[in-house]
Design a protein around this motif. Structure first.
Motif, PDB file in Angstrom:
ATOM      1  N   ALA A 187     -23.709  -0.811  -9.886  1.00  0.00           N
ATOM      2  CA  ALA A 187     -25.132  -1.558  -9.641  1.00  0.00           C
ATOM      3  C   ALA A 187     -24.411  -2.833 -11.254  1.00  0.00           C
ATOM      4  O   ALA A 187     -24.633  -3.446 -11.175  1.00  0.00           O
ATOM      5  CB  ALA A 187     -25.743  -0.572 -11.319  1.00  0.00           C
ATOM      6  N   LEU A 188     -23.015  -2.304 -11.115  1.00  0.00           N
ATOM      7  CA  LEU A 188     -22.110  -3.629 -12.167  1.00  0.00           C
ATOM      8  C   LEU A 188     -21.399  -4.158 -11.197  1.00  0.00           C
ATOM      9  O   LEU A 188     -20.335  -5.579 -11.339  1.00  0.00           O
ATOM     10  CB  LEU A 188     -21.458  -2.659 -13.212  1.00  0.00           C
ATOM     11  CG  LEU A 188     -21.896  -2.177 -13.693  1.00  0.00           C
ATOM     12  CD1 LEU A 188     -20.903  -1.217 -14.867  1.00  0.00           C
ATOM     13  CD2 LEU A 188     -22.750  -2.982 -15.388  1.00  0.00           C
ATOM     14  N   GLY A 189     -21.203  -4.307 -10.086  1.00  0.00           N
ATOM     15  CA  GLY A 189     -20.779  -5.205  -8.902  1.00  0.00           C
ATOM     16  C   GLY A 189     -19.879  -4.085  -7.957  1.00  0.00           C
ATOM     17  O   GLY A 189     -18.751  -5.087  -7.378  1.00  0.00           O
ATOM     18  N   TRP A 190     -19.395  -3.335  -8.730  1.00  0.00           N
ATOM     19  CA  TRP A 190     -18.249  -2.974  -7.720  1.00  0.00           C
ATOM     20  C   TRP A 190     -19.018  -1.447  -7.330  1.00  0.00           C
ATOM     21  O   TRP A 190     -19.014  -0.607  -7.079  1.00  0.00           O
ATOM     22  CB  TRP A 190     -17.756  -1.742  -8.456  1.00  0.00           C
ATOM     23  CG  TRP A 190     -16.258  -1.395  -8.228  1.00  0.00           C
ATOM     24  CD1 TRP A 190     -16.233  -1.726  -6.716  1.00  0.00           C
ATOM     25  CD2 TRP A 190     -15.513  -0.627  -8.265  1.00  0.00           C
ATOM     26  NE1 TRP A 190     -14.691  -1.219  -6.515  1.00  0.00           N
ATOM     27  CE2 TRP A 190     -14.224   0.043  -7.428  1.00  0.00           C
ATOM     28  CE3 TRP A 190     -14.851   0.346  -9.407  1.00  0.00           C
ATOM     29  CZ2 TRP A 190     -13.381   1.029  -7.881  1.00  0.00           C
ATOM     30  CZ3 TRP A 190     -14.281   1.332  -9.750  1.00  0.00           C
ATOM     31  CH2 TRP A 190     -13.100   1.099  -8.868  1.00  0.00           C
ATOM     32  N   GLY A 191     -18.465  -1.619  -5.803  1.00  0.00           N
ATOM     33  CA  GLY A 191     -19.079  -1.367  -4.745  1.00  0.00           C
ATOM     34  C   GLY A 191     -20.368  -0.958  -4.585  1.00  0.00           C
ATOM     35  O   GLY A 191     -21.105  -0.346  -4.790  1.00  0.00           O
ATOM     36  N   GLU A 192     -20.843  -2.096  -3.877  1.00  0.00           N
ATOM     37  CA  GLU A 192     -23.011  -2.508  -4.039  1.00  0.00           C
ATOM     38  C   GLU A 192     -23.285  -1.348  -2.955  1.00  0.00           C
ATOM     39  O   GLU A 192     -22.804  -0.800  -2.167  1.00  0.00           O
ATOM     40  CB  GLU A 192     -22.981  -3.300  -3.425  1.00  0.00           C
ATOM     41  CG  GLU A 192     -24.689  -3.726  -3.518  1.00  0.00           C
ATOM     42  CD  GLU A 192     -24.852  -5.191  -2.824  1.00  0.00           C
ATOM     43  OE1 GLU A 192     -26.135  -5.695  -2.902  1.00  0.00           O
ATOM     44  OE2 GLU A 192     -23.878  -5.907  -2.755  1.00  0.00           O
ATOM     45  N   ILE A 193     -24.504  -0.289  -3.109  1.00  0.00           N
ATOM     46  CA  ILE A 193     -24.992   0.122  -2.545  1.00  0.00           C
ATOM     47  C   ILE A 193     -25.382   0.142  -0.766  1.00  0.00           C
ATOM     48  O   ILE A 193     -26.080  -0.931  -0.957  1.00  0.00           O
ATOM     49  CB  ILE A 193     -25.917   1.135  -3.474  1.00  0.00           C
ATOM     50  CG1 ILE A 193     -25.825   2.730  -4.386  1.00  0.00           C
ATOM     51  CG2 ILE A 193     -26.892   2.444  -2.438  1.00  0.00           C
ATOM     52  CD1 ILE A 193     -26.925   2.618  -5.472  1.00  0.00           C
ATOM     53  N   SER A 205     -22.051   3.303  -1.498  1.00  0.00           N
ATOM     54  CA  SER A 205     -21.424   1.799  -0.940  1.00  0.00           C
ATOM     55  C   SER A 205     -19.897   2.493  -0.398  1.00  0.00           C
ATOM     56  O   SER A 205     -19.587   3.849  -0.811  1.00  0.00           O
ATOM     57  CB  SER A 205     -20.840   0.970  -2.209  1.00  0.00           C
ATOM     58  OG  SER A 205     -19.424   0.151  -1.228  1.00  0.00           O
ATOM     59  N   GLN A 206     -19.593   2.239   1.024  1.00  0.00           N
ATOM     60  CA  GLN A 206     -18.319   2.107   1.932  1.00  0.00           C
ATOM     61  C   GLN A 206     -17.368   1.285   1.774  1.00  0.00           C
ATOM     62  O   GLN A 206     -16.285   1.429   2.167  1.00  0.00           O
ATOM     63  CB  GLN A 206     -18.906   2.442   2.866  1.00  0.00           C
ATOM     64  CG  GLN A 206     -20.238   2.697   3.339  1.00  0.00           C
ATOM     65  CD  GLN A 206     -19.684   4.323   3.556  1.00  0.00           C
ATOM     66  OE1 GLN A 206     -18.831   4.829   4.437  1.00  0.00           O
ATOM     67  NE2 GLN A 206     -20.346   5.233   1.982  1.00  0.00           N
ATOM     68  N   GLN A 207     -17.225   0.206   0.724  1.00  0.00           N
ATOM     69  CA  GLN A 207     -16.470   0.028   0.248  1.00  0.00           C
ATOM     70  C   GLN A 207     -15.086   0.789   0.379  1.00  0.00           C
ATOM     71  O   GLN A 207     -15.006   1.999  -0.956  1.00  0.00           O
ATOM     72  CB  GLN A 207     -16.869  -1.147  -0.604  1.00  0.00           C
ATOM     73  CG  GLN A 207     -15.118  -1.558  -1.763  1.00  0.00           C
ATOM     74  CD  GLN A 207     -15.477  -2.584  -2.624  1.00  0.00           C
ATOM     75  OE1 GLN A 207     -17.038  -2.930  -2.770  1.00  0.00           O
ATOM     76  NE2 GLN A 207     -14.697  -2.557  -3.515  1.00  0.00           N
ATOM     77  N   PRO A 208     -14.135   0.969  -0.054  1.00  0.00           N
ATOM     78  CA  PRO A 208     -12.892   2.070   0.352  1.00  0.00           C
ATOM     79  C   PRO A 208     -12.121   2.524  -0.936  1.00  0.00           C
ATOM     80  O   PRO A 208     -11.957   3.205  -0.955  1.00  0.00           O
ATOM     81  CB  PRO A 208     -11.880   1.112   1.557  1.00  0.00           C
ATOM     82  CG  PRO A 208     -11.916   0.003   2.359  1.00  0.00           C
ATOM     83  CD  PRO A 208     -13.562  -0.198   1.464  1.00  0.00           C
ATOM     84  N   SER A 209     -12.240   0.955  -1.811  1.00  0.00           N
ATOM     85  CA  SER A 209     -11.923   1.085  -3.669  1.00  0.00           C
ATOM     86  C   SER A 209     -12.587   2.414  -4.123  1.00  0.00           C
ATOM     87  O   SER A 209     -11.844   2.616  -5.062  1.00  0.00           O
ATOM     88  CB  SER A 209     -11.478  -0.243  -4.058  1.00  0.00           C
ATOM     89  OG  SER A 209     -12.760  -1.334  -4.106  1.00  0.00           O
ATOM     90  N   TYR A 210     -13.844   1.969  -4.106  1.00  0.00           N
ATOM     91  CA  TYR A 210     -14.937   2.693  -4.231  1.00  0.00           C
ATOM     92  C   TYR A 210     -15.003   4.165  -3.991  1.00  0.00           C
ATOM     93  O   TYR A 210     -15.410   4.894  -4.832  1.00  0.00           O
ATOM     94  CB  TYR A 210     -16.796   1.341  -4.766  1.00  0.00           C
ATOM     95  CG  TYR A 210     -16.941   2.863  -5.119  1.00  0.00           C
ATOM     96  CD1 TYR A 210     -17.443   3.030  -6.302  1.00  0.00           C
ATOM     97  CD2 TYR A 210     -17.975   3.209  -4.911  1.00  0.00           C
ATOM     98  CE1 TYR A 210     -18.865   3.783  -6.875  1.00  0.00           C
ATOM     99  CE2 TYR A 210     -19.255   4.280  -4.969  1.00  0.00           C
ATOM    100  CZ  TYR A 210     -18.967   4.208  -6.407  1.00  0.00           C
ATOM    101  OH  TYR A 210     -20.177   5.630  -7.551  1.00  0.00           O
ATOM    102  N   THR A 211     -15.178   4.212  -3.063  1.00  0.00           N
ATOM    103  CA  THR A 211     -14.577   5.162  -2.142  1.00  0.00           C
ATOM    104  C   THR A 211     -13.736   5.955  -2.774  1.00  0.00           C
ATOM    105  O   THR A 211     -14.458   7.182  -2.982  1.00  0.00           O
ATOM    106  CB  THR A 211     -14.622   5.298  -0.870  1.00  0.00           C
ATOM    107  OG1 THR A 211     -15.257   4.870  -0.479  1.00  0.00           O
ATOM    108  CG2 THR A 211     -14.504   6.669   0.444  1.00  0.00           C
ATOM    109  N   VAL A 212     -11.975   5.595  -2.710  1.00  0.00           N
ATOM    110  CA  VAL A 212     -11.652   6.752  -3.190  1.00  0.00           C
ATOM    111  C   VAL A 212     -11.415   6.603  -4.889  1.00  0.00           C
ATOM    112  O   VAL A 212     -11.064   7.740  -5.388  1.00  0.00           O
ATOM    113  CB  VAL A 212     -10.205   5.890  -2.748  1.00  0.00           C
ATOM    114  CG1 VAL A 212      -8.882   6.713  -4.280  1.00  0.00           C
ATOM    115  CG2 VAL A 212      -9.505   5.749  -1.621  1.00  0.00           C
TER     116      VAL A 212
END
Length: 368
Positions: A187-193, A205-212
């Motif tokens: 919701a704050l902009g990192w790794g959008e759902i 979110s499937q963004q690699p950095s957020y996933t880790v």
């Protein structure tokens, strides 16, 4: 001439209509057969599908009612208004929210053809956020219970009631704060759902950095903590058993007859003509039994926690990094296996505490 041509024109029109209808039917059949899940939206569920969905619905209701019973018992019984029951209450709150907010929407998704999301963008964001928040809080609350048991076993002299209360409150606050950070980061902009109305998909979110970050913060870090805790508890229990064996050893002594009582340890030493025999007092025996029971409870709690969640978080970490595609059926199996941990948690920590069993009996007797 026009009268002769009208029948042929009618035949051609009828043939075109029939061809168009057959083409549309074929397209519909192709769409139905290619839909994930093996059935179209109009076809009835198979017997196996109905059985699985019934079991999932029963799991949802049982998880909600069992954790709600634990919460009601803790609130009703005044002796439970202390450590470690506040940690148990924190876990029960997280598990109740999982059963009330997360599992029903997941069940609706299972009911749709191809396990597609048809509840809109807003509910998608609510579902994913509540899923991450509540499941992460439940996992960290289990970790807090393991840490509390570890400190009470290995540092029972320094870990006083006041220290224990302060530590438990800090652990509860940190568990929910970290869970909120992981859940609200999209919701704050990192790794959008991820939500797609065309594909009818809704997922974290499937963004690699957020996933880790999310998988490590929600599972792998508490996993390392609980494994380290149980290893230390096992070593402490093994050390105590070895020390007790040495104290109970029969050792030859000179021919002296005396009886003495050691004031600094809870034991009595009787020295006879040829041997020394050590008898443990009831206080130490009771403490050792309590520690053994606590170690067993922590071991089962950690084992069930690992078995329930490791398949889901392993696939969640690997899939975005290697761009692998996992079958929706296996995704659902791993997800619901993780949800089942919220059902097992209250069963485990109440089965090893007779006070809960007595409180449950009194609770239902008073209700009558």
């Amino acid at each position: 001439m026009s009268a002769k041509e009208s029948p042929s024109a009618s035949c051609r029109q009828l043939a075109m209509t029939l061809n168009g209808s057959s083409a549309a039917a074929a397209a519909n059949n192709r769409t139905s057969s290619s839909a994930p899940g093996g059935h179209g939206s109009g076809e009835p569920f198979s017997l196996l599908s109905l059985l699985v969905l019934s079991l999932l619905a029963l799991l949802t209701v049982a998880t909600f009612l069992w954790n709600l019973l634990v919460l009601a018992t803790i609130l009703r019984v005044k002796t439970f208004h202390r450590v470690p029951h506040n940690l148990v209450a924190s876990t029960a709150v997280a598990d109740v929210l999982v059963a009330a907010l997360v599992m029903p929407l997941s069940l609706v998704k299972e009911l749709s053809a191809g396990r597609r999301w048809r509840l809109g963008r807003e509910l998608c964001h609510v579902w994913v956020s509540c899923d991450v928040l509540c499941c992460t809080a439940s996992i960290w609350s289990v970790t807090a219970i393991a840490l509390d048991r570890y400190w009470s076993i290995t540092r029972h002299l320094e870990y006083t009631l006041r220290t224990r209360r302060r530590a438990s409150n800090i652990m509860i606050g940190l568990a929910w704060a970290l869970s909120a950070v992981i859940a609200l980061a999209p919701a704050l902009g990192w790794g959008e759902i991820y939500y797609s109305a065309e594909q009818e998909r809704c997922q974290v979110s499937q963004q690699p950095s957020y996933t880790v970050f999310s998988t490590c913060g929600a599972f792998y870090l508490p996993l390392c903590v609980v494994l380290f805790v149980y290893w230390k508890i096992y070593k402490a229990a093994k050390f105590r058993i070895g020390g007790r064996s040495r104290r109970n050893a029969v050792m030859p002594l000179p021919e002296i007859v005396q009886v003495k009582e050691a004031s600094h340890q809870p034991q009595m030493v009787f020295t006879t003509r040829h041997a020394t025999v050590t008898f443990q007092t009831d206080a130490e025996t009771w403490r050792e039994q309590k520690e053994k029971k606590a170690a067993l409870m922590v071991g089962i709690l950690i084992g069930v926690f690992v078995l329930c969640w490791i398949p889901f978080f392993a696939t969640e970490l690997i899939s975005p990094l290697c761009l692998c595609t996992i079958s929706p059926v296996w995704k659902s199996i791993f997800l619901w296996l993780g949800y089942s941990n919220s059902f097992f948690n209250p069963l485990i920590y109440t089965a090893f505490n007779k006070n809960y069993n007595n409180a449950f009996k009194n609770f239902f007797v008073r209700q009558r």
